[in-house]
Structures are given as structure tokens and as C-alpha cells.
Design a protein around this motif. Structure first.
Motif, PDB file in Angstrom:
ATOM      1  N   ALA A  43       3.194   7.697   0.864  1.00  0.00           N
ATOM      2  CA  ALA A  43       2.146   8.019  -0.108  1.00  0.00           C
ATOM      3  C   ALA A  43       2.749   8.758  -1.312  1.00  0.00           C
ATOM      4  CB  ALA A  43       1.049   8.851   0.548  1.00  0.00           C
ATOM      5  N   LYS A  44       3.709   9.652  -1.060  1.00  0.00           N
ATOM      6  CA  LYS A  44       4.397  10.338  -2.169  1.00  0.00           C
ATOM      7  C   LYS A  44       5.175   9.347  -3.030  1.00  0.00           C
ATOM      8  CE  LYS A  44       4.860  14.918  -0.152  1.00  0.00           C
ATOM      9  NZ  LYS A  44       5.765  15.926   0.412  1.00  0.00           N
ATOM     10  N   LEU A  45       5.773   8.341  -2.400  1.00  0.00           N
ATOM     11  CA  LEU A  45       6.488   7.311  -3.146  1.00  0.00           C
ATOM     12  C   LEU A  45       5.516   6.529  -4.037  1.00  0.00           C
ATOM     13  CD1 LEU A  45       9.042   5.648  -3.777  1.00  0.00           C
ATOM     14  CD2 LEU A  45       8.509   4.265  -1.756  1.00  0.00           C
ATOM     15  N   LEU A  46       4.341   6.204  -3.514  1.00  0.00           N
ATOM     16  CA  LEU A  46       3.341   5.505  -4.321  1.00  0.00           C
ATOM     17  C   LEU A  46       2.933   6.352  -5.527  1.00  0.00           C
ATOM     18  CD1 LEU A  46       1.037   3.960  -1.544  1.00  0.00           C
ATOM     19  CD2 LEU A  46       2.816   2.813  -2.881  1.00  0.00           C
ATOM     20  N   CYS A  49       5.645   6.369  -8.088  1.00  0.00           N
ATOM     21  CA  CYS A  49       5.689   5.092  -8.809  1.00  0.00           C
ATOM     22  C   CYS A  49       4.430   4.859  -9.642  1.00  0.00           C
ATOM     23  CB  CYS A  49       5.880   3.945  -7.816  1.00  0.00           C
ATOM     24  SG  CYS A  49       7.486   3.965  -7.016  1.00  0.00           S
ATOM     25  N   LYS A  50       3.585   5.892  -9.715  1.00  0.00           N
ATOM     26  CA  LYS A  50       2.347   5.839 -10.510  1.00  0.00           C
ATOM     27  C   LYS A  50       1.403   4.738 -10.051  1.00  0.00           C
ATOM     28  CE  LYS A  50       4.304   7.992 -14.663  1.00  0.00           C
ATOM     29  NZ  LYS A  50       5.334   8.713 -14.068  1.00  0.00           N
ATOM     30  N   ILE A  51       1.337   4.551  -8.736  1.00  0.00           N
ATOM     31  CA  ILE A  51       0.392   3.598  -8.150  1.00  0.00           C
ATOM     32  C   ILE A  51      -0.823   4.400  -7.694  1.00  0.00           C
ATOM     33  CG2 ILE A  51       0.001   1.946  -6.293  1.00  0.00           C
ATOM     34  CD1 ILE A  51       3.052   1.328  -6.468  1.00  0.00           C
ATOM     35  N   GLN A  52      -1.947   4.119  -8.326  1.00  0.00           N
ATOM     36  CA  GLN A  52      -3.155   4.882  -8.067  1.00  0.00           C
ATOM     37  C   GLN A  52      -3.905   4.351  -6.857  1.00  0.00           C
ATOM     38  OE1 GLN A  52      -5.421   5.120 -11.674  1.00  0.00           O
ATOM     39  NE2 GLN A  52      -3.680   5.872 -12.847  1.00  0.00           N
ATOM     40  N   VAL A 126       3.248 -10.405 -14.336  1.00  0.00           N
ATOM     41  CA  VAL A 126       4.405  -9.845 -15.028  1.00  0.00           C
ATOM     42  C   VAL A 126       4.469  -8.322 -14.911  1.00  0.00           C
ATOM     43  CG1 VAL A 126       5.526  -9.620 -17.285  1.00  0.00           C
ATOM     44  CG2 VAL A 126       4.493 -11.781 -16.630  1.00  0.00           C
ATOM     45  N   LYS A 127       3.323  -7.657 -14.881  1.00  0.00           N
ATOM     46  CA  LYS A 127       3.298  -6.199 -14.848  1.00  0.00           C
ATOM     47  C   LYS A 127       3.161  -5.610 -13.447  1.00  0.00           C
ATOM     48  CE  LYS A 127       1.767  -5.563 -19.542  1.00  0.00           C
ATOM     49  NZ  LYS A 127       1.017  -4.730 -20.439  1.00  0.00           N
ATOM     50  N   SER A 128       3.137  -6.432 -12.418  1.00  0.00           N
ATOM     51  CA  SER A 128       3.012  -5.920 -11.047  1.00  0.00           C
ATOM     52  C   SER A 128       4.220  -5.073 -10.679  1.00  0.00           C
ATOM     53  CB  SER A 128       2.890  -7.076 -10.049  1.00  0.00           C
ATOM     54  OG  SER A 128       1.703  -7.790 -10.245  1.00  0.00           O
ATOM     55  N   LYS A 129       3.964  -4.004  -9.947  1.00  0.00           N
ATOM     56  CA  LYS A 129       5.046  -3.153  -9.437  1.00  0.00           C
ATOM     57  C   LYS A 129       5.368  -3.609  -8.028  1.00  0.00           C
ATOM     58  CE  LYS A 129       3.655   0.835 -12.128  1.00  0.00           C
ATOM     59  NZ  LYS A 129       3.234   2.238 -12.097  1.00  0.00           N
ATOM     60  N   ILE A 130       6.673  -3.713  -7.733  1.00  0.00           N
ATOM     61  CA  ILE A 130       7.117  -4.142  -6.408  1.00  0.00           C
ATOM     62  C   ILE A 130       8.045  -3.080  -5.849  1.00  0.00           C
ATOM     63  CG2 ILE A 130       8.340  -5.916  -5.098  1.00  0.00           C
ATOM     64  CD1 ILE A 130       7.563  -7.869  -7.404  1.00  0.00           C
ATOM     65  N   ILE A 131       7.710  -2.594  -4.663  1.00  0.00           N
ATOM     66  CA  ILE A 131       8.525  -1.587  -3.977  1.00  0.00           C
ATOM     67  C   ILE A 131       9.119  -2.226  -2.735  1.00  0.00           C
ATOM     68  CG2 ILE A 131       8.501   0.616  -2.746  1.00  0.00           C
ATOM     69  CD1 ILE A 131       6.052   1.381  -4.454  1.00  0.00           C
ATOM     70  N   VAL A 132      10.436  -2.118  -2.587  1.00  0.00           N
ATOM     71  CA  VAL A 132      11.125  -2.648  -1.402  1.00  0.00           C
ATOM     72  C   VAL A 132      11.834  -1.498  -0.711  1.00  0.00           C
ATOM     73  CG1 VAL A 132      12.882  -4.249  -0.570  1.00  0.00           C
ATOM     74  CG2 VAL A 132      11.460  -4.886  -2.526  1.00  0.00           C
ATOM     75  N   VAL A 133      11.485  -1.272   0.545  1.00  0.00           N
ATOM     76  CA  VAL A 133      12.145  -0.268   1.366  1.00  0.00           C
ATOM     77  C   VAL A 133      12.862  -1.026   2.478  1.00  0.00           C
ATOM     78  CG1 VAL A 133      11.831   1.719   2.879  1.00  0.00           C
ATOM     79  CG2 VAL A 133      10.339   1.444   0.885  1.00  0.00           C
ATOM     80  N   CYS A 134      14.186  -0.915   2.496  1.00  0.00           N
ATOM     81  CA  CYS A 134      14.959  -1.634   3.518  1.00  0.00           C
ATOM     82  C   CYS A 134      16.282  -0.905   3.758  1.00  0.00           C
ATOM     83  CB  CYS A 134      15.206  -3.074   3.098  1.00  0.00           C
ATOM     84  SG  CYS A 134      16.218  -3.294   1.640  1.00  0.00           S
ATOM     85  N   PRO A 135      16.965  -1.253   4.850  1.00  0.00           N
ATOM     86  CA  PRO A 135      18.266  -0.622   5.068  1.00  0.00           C
ATOM     87  C   PRO A 135      19.254  -1.051   3.993  1.00  0.00           C
ATOM     88  CG  PRO A 135      17.862  -2.318   6.721  1.00  0.00           C
ATOM     89  CD  PRO A 135      16.621  -2.216   5.889  1.00  0.00           C
ATOM     90  N   SER A 136      20.270  -0.249   3.794  1.00  0.00           N
ATOM     91  CA  SER A 136      21.296  -0.559   2.812  1.00  0.00           C
ATOM     92  C   SER A 136      22.623  -0.794   3.524  1.00  0.00           C
ATOM     93  CB  SER A 136      21.450   0.592   1.825  1.00  0.00           C
ATOM     94  OG  SER A 136      22.605   0.406   1.042  1.00  0.00           O
ATOM     95  N   SER A 137      23.292  -1.853   3.132  1.00  0.00           N
ATOM     96  CA  SER A 137      24.588  -2.158   3.748  1.00  0.00           C
ATOM     97  C   SER A 137      25.633  -1.089   3.427  1.00  0.00           C
ATOM     98  CB  SER A 137      25.087  -3.523   3.289  1.00  0.00           C
ATOM     99  OG  SER A 137      25.372  -3.501   1.909  1.00  0.00           O
TER     100      SER A 137
END
Length: 167
Positions: A43-46, A49-52, A126-137
Motif C-alpha cells: 500500500a505504501k508503494l502504491l 507511485c501516486k496511485i489513488q 499510454v498513461k497507465s502505470k505498471i508496477i512489477v515486483v519480482c526477484p532479481s537475478s
């Protein structure tokens, strides 16, 4: 005893599964509960990212919808879930465009990126926000060729690609 072959790209350092295995996600176990700490962090990440709370949001790959349920309790009223392997959530891509979309531990499971990007185009603009949370190699140590017992910590065969954050 099954074994799977993974390789690290020399250019971007992502880890890719080279084994061609058919993965059945219909029996894949996802949690019915998300710990409060994880929900609060997300929720803090949202917010960051200014997602209301009134934004139209899609949880792509929501599993059983546990994060969707918890965020709705926090006031995210236009939140929907999509998961192709859950009959409750497998029709959401037909409902229109979303101003925000997130994938939490989904990207590394995608077996067909072409299908994913076609889906993405259906539900975003075009203006949609996309958040990806995944492991990093980059957090997975490089294989030491002199140590025959070293292995990557990978959820084989379900993890098909683990991207690098060094790209």
C-alpha cells in the motif's frame, strides 16, 4: 529426480530457464492470506507511485485474490484481479482499461511473453502505470564453476526468467 537447466545472460545478467518443460499452474498453490506487513508495504508503494484509492487498478496474476481482498478493505474500490488459472478471476481482461496495473511475483512465472504483452495492451493505455515486483537475478550469486554442488535458489520449473535490475 528432475533437473532443469538455467543460464545467466552475459549481457543483461538475467537468469533464463533453458529447459523446455510444460508447467501446470492449475494445481499451483497460492496463499489465501497475505501478511499485514506485506499488505502495508505494498500500500505504501502504491502511495509512493501516486496511485489513488479511487484509481482503476488491476492485479495481474492475482492467484486466489488475497492481495486484492486486503487492498479493498483498505479502500481501493476500483481494484480487480486477473489470473488465467482461477475461474473467479480469469475473465477480467475483458472488462476494459486500467489506469494502474501491478504484478507481484508473477513476471518470473510468465511462460509466454508475447501473450503477456498482448494482454497488457488490452488492459492499459499510454498513461497507465505498471508496477512489477519480482526477484532479481543480481541477488543470486554467480555460479562458481569449481564448486559442483552450488545451485541457484530458483523455483524450478515455475521460474522461467529472473530479470536483472542491472539492465
Amino acid at each position: 529426480n528432475l533437473s532443469f537447466i538455467y543460464a545467466r545472460c552475459e549481457t543483461c545478467h538475467s537468469i533464463i530457464c533453458l529447459s523446455r518443460v510444460s508447467v501446470d499452474y492449475k494445481g499451483y498453490v497460492t496463499s489465501k492470506h497475505v501478511p499485514k506487513l506485506q499488505v502495508d508495504r505494498f500500500a505504501k508503494l502504491l502511495i509512493h507511485c501516486k496511485i489513488q484509492k479511487k484509481s482503476s487498478i488491476l492485479d495481474y496474476g492475482c492467484g486466489k485474490g488475497s492481495l486484492v481482498s486486503e487492498l479493498r478493505k483498505m479502500g481501493y474500490v476500483n481494484l480487480k484481479g486477473y489470473d488465467p488459472y482461477n475461474v473467479k478471476y480469469n475473465k477480467t481482461l475483458e472488462t476494459g482499461k486500467f489506469s494502474s496495473l501491478y504484478l507481484t511475483h508473477v513476471f518470473e512465472h510468465l511462460t509466454n511473453l508475447k501473450t503477456f504483452f498482448v494482454d497488457l495492451k488490452k488492459v492499459t493505455n499510454v498513461k497507465s502505470k505498471i508496477i512489477v515486483v519480482c526477484p532479481s537475478s543480481t541477488r543470486i550469486p554467480k555460479l562458481n564453476s569449481r564448486c559442483p554442488f552450488q545451485r541457484y535458489v530458483i523455483h524450478a520449473p515455475f521460474h522461467t526468467v529472473i530479470p536483472s535490475d542491472q539492465i
